[in-house]
Design a protein around this motif. Structure first.
Motif, mmCIF file in Angstrom:
data_model
loop_
_atom_site.group_PDB
_atom_site.id
_atom_site.type_symbol
_atom_site.label_atom_id
_atom_site.label_comp_id
_atom_site.label_asym_id
_atom_site.label_seq_id
_atom_site.Cartn_x
_atom_site.Cartn_y
_atom_site.Cartn_z
ATOM 1 N N LEU A 147 0.959 -1.216 0.021
ATOM 2 C CA LEU A 147 -0.122 0.137 0.115
ATOM 3 C C LEU A 147 0.816 1.168 -0.145
ATOM 4 N N ALA A 148 1.872 1.226 0.876
ATOM 5 C CA ALA A 148 2.804 2.304 0.787
ATOM 6 C C ALA A 148 3.545 2.707 -0.553
ATOM 7 N N ALA A 149 3.880 1.554 -1.220
ATOM 8 C CA ALA A 149 4.552 1.493 -2.289
ATOM 9 C C ALA A 149 3.391 2.146 -3.458
ATOM 10 N N ALA A 150 2.380 1.694 -3.479
ATOM 11 C CA ALA A 150 1.386 2.186 -4.403
ATOM 12 C C ALA A 150 1.036 3.666 -4.235
ATOM 13 N N GLU A 151 1.055 4.203 -3.089
ATOM 14 C CA GLU A 151 0.744 5.607 -2.658
ATOM 15 C C GLU A 151 1.976 6.224 -3.029
ATOM 16 N N ARG A 152 3.235 5.793 -2.891
ATOM 17 C CA ARG A 152 4.289 6.509 -3.336
ATOM 18 C C ARG A 152 4.262 6.731 -4.853
ATOM 19 N N ARG A 153 3.746 5.566 -5.601
ATOM 20 C CA ARG A 153 3.858 5.551 -7.225
ATOM 21 C C ARG A 153 2.719 6.563 -7.408
ATOM 22 N N ALA A 154 1.587 6.534 -6.707
ATOM 23 C CA ALA A 154 0.496 7.439 -7.066
ATOM 24 C C ALA A 154 0.983 8.933 -6.852
ATOM 25 N N ALA A 155 1.578 9.293 -5.825
ATOM 26 C CA ALA A 155 2.264 10.449 -5.621
ATOM 27 C C ALA A 155 3.317 11.005 -6.664
ATOM 28 N N GLU A 156 3.911 10.086 -7.130
ATOM 29 C CA GLU A 156 5.139 10.354 -8.117
ATOM 30 C C GLU A 156 4.217 10.728 -9.438
ATOM 31 N N LEU A 157 3.386 9.823 -9.970
ATOM 32 C CA LEU A 157 2.620 10.094 -10.881
ATOM 33 C C LEU A 157 1.853 11.359 -11.197
ATOM 34 N N ALA A 158 1.147 11.782 -9.919
ATOM 35 C CA ALA A 158 0.580 13.134 -9.601
ATOM 36 C C ALA A 158 1.482 14.176 -9.661
ATOM 37 N N ALA A 159 2.725 14.164 -9.310
ATOM 38 C CA ALA A 159 3.601 15.108 -9.544
ATOM 39 C C ALA A 159 3.993 15.386 -11.092
ATOM 40 N N ARG A 160 4.180 13.969 -11.863
ATOM 41 C CA ARG A 160 4.542 14.331 -13.130
ATOM 42 C C ARG A 160 3.575 14.769 -13.808
ATOM 43 N N ASN A 161 2.178 14.545 -13.776
ATOM 44 C CA ASN A 161 1.233 15.069 -14.496
ATOM 45 C C ASN A 161 1.015 16.534 -14.095
ATOM 46 N N ARG A 162 1.108 16.887 -12.912
ATOM 47 C CA ARG A 162 1.278 18.264 -12.490
ATOM 48 C C ARG A 162 2.118 19.069 -13.251
ATOM 49 N N LEU A 163 3.440 18.600 -13.164
ATOM 50 C CA LEU A 163 4.353 19.245 -14.158
ATOM 51 C C LEU A 163 4.221 19.394 -15.433
ATOM 52 N N ALA A 164 3.764 18.310 -15.852
ATOM 53 C CA ALA A 164 3.228 18.369 -17.566
ATOM 54 C C ALA A 164 2.193 19.102 -17.929
ATOM 55 N N ARG A 165 1.253 19.431 -16.785
ATOM 56 C CA ARG A 165 0.225 20.491 -17.219
ATOM 57 C C ARG A 165 0.729 21.830 -17.139
ATOM 58 N N GLU A 166 1.673 21.933 -16.016
ATOM 59 C CA GLU A 166 2.193 23.348 -16.087
ATOM 60 C C GLU A 166 3.175 23.660 -17.305
ATOM 61 N N LEU A 167 3.927 22.633 -17.970
ATOM 62 C CA LEU A 167 4.446 22.998 -19.045
ATOM 63 C C LEU A 167 3.570 23.059 -20.226
ATOM 64 N N HIS A 168 2.417 22.297 -20.403
ATOM 65 C CA HIS A 168 1.645 22.427 -21.400
ATOM 66 C C HIS A 168 0.964 23.634 -21.490
ATOM 67 N N ASP A 169 0.664 24.192 -20.033
ATOM 68 C CA ASP A 169 -0.153 25.626 -20.206
ATOM 69 C C ASP A 169 0.625 26.672 -20.359
ATOM 70 N N ALA A 170 2.052 26.893 -19.644
ATOM 71 C CA ALA A 170 2.592 27.919 -19.826
ATOM 72 C C ALA A 170 3.252 28.105 -21.264
ATOM 73 N N VAL A 171 4.108 26.881 -21.518
ATOM 74 C CA VAL A 171 4.756 27.133 -22.881
ATOM 75 C C VAL A 171 3.641 27.014 -24.235
ATOM 76 N N GLY A 172 2.661 26.330 -23.934
ATOM 77 C CA GLY A 172 1.731 26.080 -25.172
ATOM 78 C C GLY A 172 0.999 27.464 -25.428
ATOM 79 N N HIS A 173 0.587 28.141 -24.222
ATOM 80 C CA HIS A 173 -0.158 29.445 -24.642
ATOM 81 C C HIS A 173 0.879 30.342 -25.236
ATOM 82 N N ALA A 174 2.204 30.308 -24.875
ATOM 83 C CA ALA A 174 3.109 31.323 -25.209
ATOM 84 C C ALA A 174 3.493 30.788 -26.855
ATOM 85 N N LEU A 175 3.557 29.763 -27.110
ATOM 86 C CA LEU A 175 3.785 29.378 -28.653
ATOM 87 C C LEU A 175 2.542 29.765 -29.289
#
Length: 412
Positions: free
Chosen positions: A190-218
């Motif tokens: 369960l702890a490993a699954a929670e860590r994996r979910a937290a890592e995926l959530a962080a990656r998705n959050r960073l992907a959204r930030e890059l998509h929104d910031a750079v995509g709008h500017a381009l």
């Protein structure tokens, strides 16, 4: 089973015998204090009693020190040929894991103590038995008479076979029990699954930030550069304004990109993180709207309420939702009028983003079908309606208005 594997498991058992020695010495010291007449140094019976008393002490140490599990796991992976994926990583966190580790540690030291004692005693005795028929004069106190005849060599070979069989059987038994006792528990999984979910959530959050910031500017820069190219000869002043807008847009995009990369570097504590620009909030909404207007889009804004009182997290997410909506309008709907309505009152933030042909519900995470002529079909990414829905879900507070044109969130 290969000879090399047997030898490594034998080394693992001898290591268990070495780990047993501190507990055995402690029990040997404590036994005479607890039992009158006990003498583990001279009498074999009391030595076995000290050996038995050392095992509970070893189990108690494994219960109290969770770091014993990763040490045992490392030894099992290296010496017992147990697949690494079947063993747990890290210290024993829960009491269930500690109990399993204590049981394993006790079994390891028990088997290791037996095999280590036999390893010390059996080879010299076997040599004496093998040499007995050849008249080799070695002391053999208390040995039976047949040890001096030709029956001694088979007895020596049998003693060596007993040692090898015991080592092989104990090593195989420990290797078979290792996944059950040193494997991950339900809490570990369960702890490993929670860590994996937290890592995926962080990656998705960073992907959204890059998509929104750079995509709008381009998107804005592409429209501004195209407009400047078309009127470069006929309207140089407009072209200069477009180039100035491109410069401002790219400068802000680089600052936002530096912020996102700072978040990425912060994931690794070994990399020093320098100062980064703060993420934009609703205070910078007018600048975003002006930049979109400079790209040739007619934007009508209806803003009301005290945006400075909105919590920072909610303010950042609302800004990103508007930014992504305007980016989608630039990329897919063309230069059509866009209306942005934002109202803050009584702890409630209401955001509505519309345009003539494509109605975007950023926070609700829904979008109507886009006409074919509005723009090319694009590959699914971290932005779009799904990204807006994820941002809305991440905002603390109570949501309301399912299926309505606007999406509201009551914030603390």
């Amino acid at each position: 089973m290969t000879a090399g594997r047997v030898a490594r498991r034998w080394v693992h058992l001898v290591l268990g015998g070495a780990l047993l020695m501190p507990f055995y010495l402690l029990a040997s010291v404590a036994l005479p204090l607890l039992v009158a007449g006990a003498d583990p140094l001279r009498h074999l019976g009391w030595q076995f009693a000290a050996f038995a008393g050392a095992l509970p002490l070893a189990a108690l140490a494994a219960l109290l020190f969770p770091l014993l599990r990763p040490l045992e796991v490392a030894a099992v992976r290296a010496l017992c040929a147990v697949p690494a994926e079947r063993l747990a990583d890290g210290p024993a966190g829960s009491w269930a894991a500690r109990r399993r580790s204590a049981l394993w540690f006790t079994a390891h030291l028990l088997a290791g103590g037996i095999v280590s004692g036999m390893t010390l005693a059996a080879p010299p005795a076997a040599v004496v038995l093998l040499a007995a028929p050849f008249g080799v004069d070695v002391p053999r106190p208390g040995w039976p008479r047949y040890a001096d005849g030709w029956a001694a060599p088979p007895a020596g070979l049998a003693l060596l076979a007993l040692l090898l069989g015991t080592a092989w059987g104990a090593g195989a038994l420990l290797a078979r029990c290792a996944p059950a006792l040193l494997g991950p528990t339900t809490a570990d999984r369960l702890a490993a699954a929670e860590r994996r979910a937290a890592e995926l959530a962080a990656r998705n959050r960073l992907a959204r930030e890059l998509h929104d910031a750079v995509g709008h500017a381009l998107s804005a820069v592409t429209l501004q550069a195209g407009a400047a190219r078309r009127v470069l000869d006929t309207d140089p002043e407009f072209a200069r304004q477009a180039l100035a807008a491109i410069e401002d847009t790219t400068r802000e995009a680089v600052a936002e990109l530096d912020t996102v990369l700072g978040l990425l570097r912060a994931e690794d504590d070994t990399v020093p993180v320098g100062p980064t620009a703060p993420a934009p909030t609703l205070d910078a909404l007018e600048t975003l709207l002006d930049r979109t207007r400079a790209a040739g889009v007619q934007v009508t804004a209806e803003l009301s309420g005290d945006r400075a009182g909105v919590p920072p997290m909610v303010s950042r997410e609302a800004y990103r939702i508007v930014q992504e909506g305007l980016s989608n309008a630039l990329r897919h709907a063309g230069p059509v009028p866009v209306t942005v309505r934002l109202r803050v009152e009584e702890g409630e933030l209401t955001l509505d983003l519309r345009e003539r042909r494509l109605r975007l519900r950023r926070a609700a995470g829904r979008r109507q079908r886009v006409p074919a002529q509005a723009g090319p079909r694009r590959r699914a990414g971290p932005g779009g309606a799904a990204g807006g829905a994820q941002r809305f879900a991440a905002v603390p507070g109570r949501g309301a208005g399912t299926g309505r044109p606007a999406r509201r969130r009551r914030v603390p």
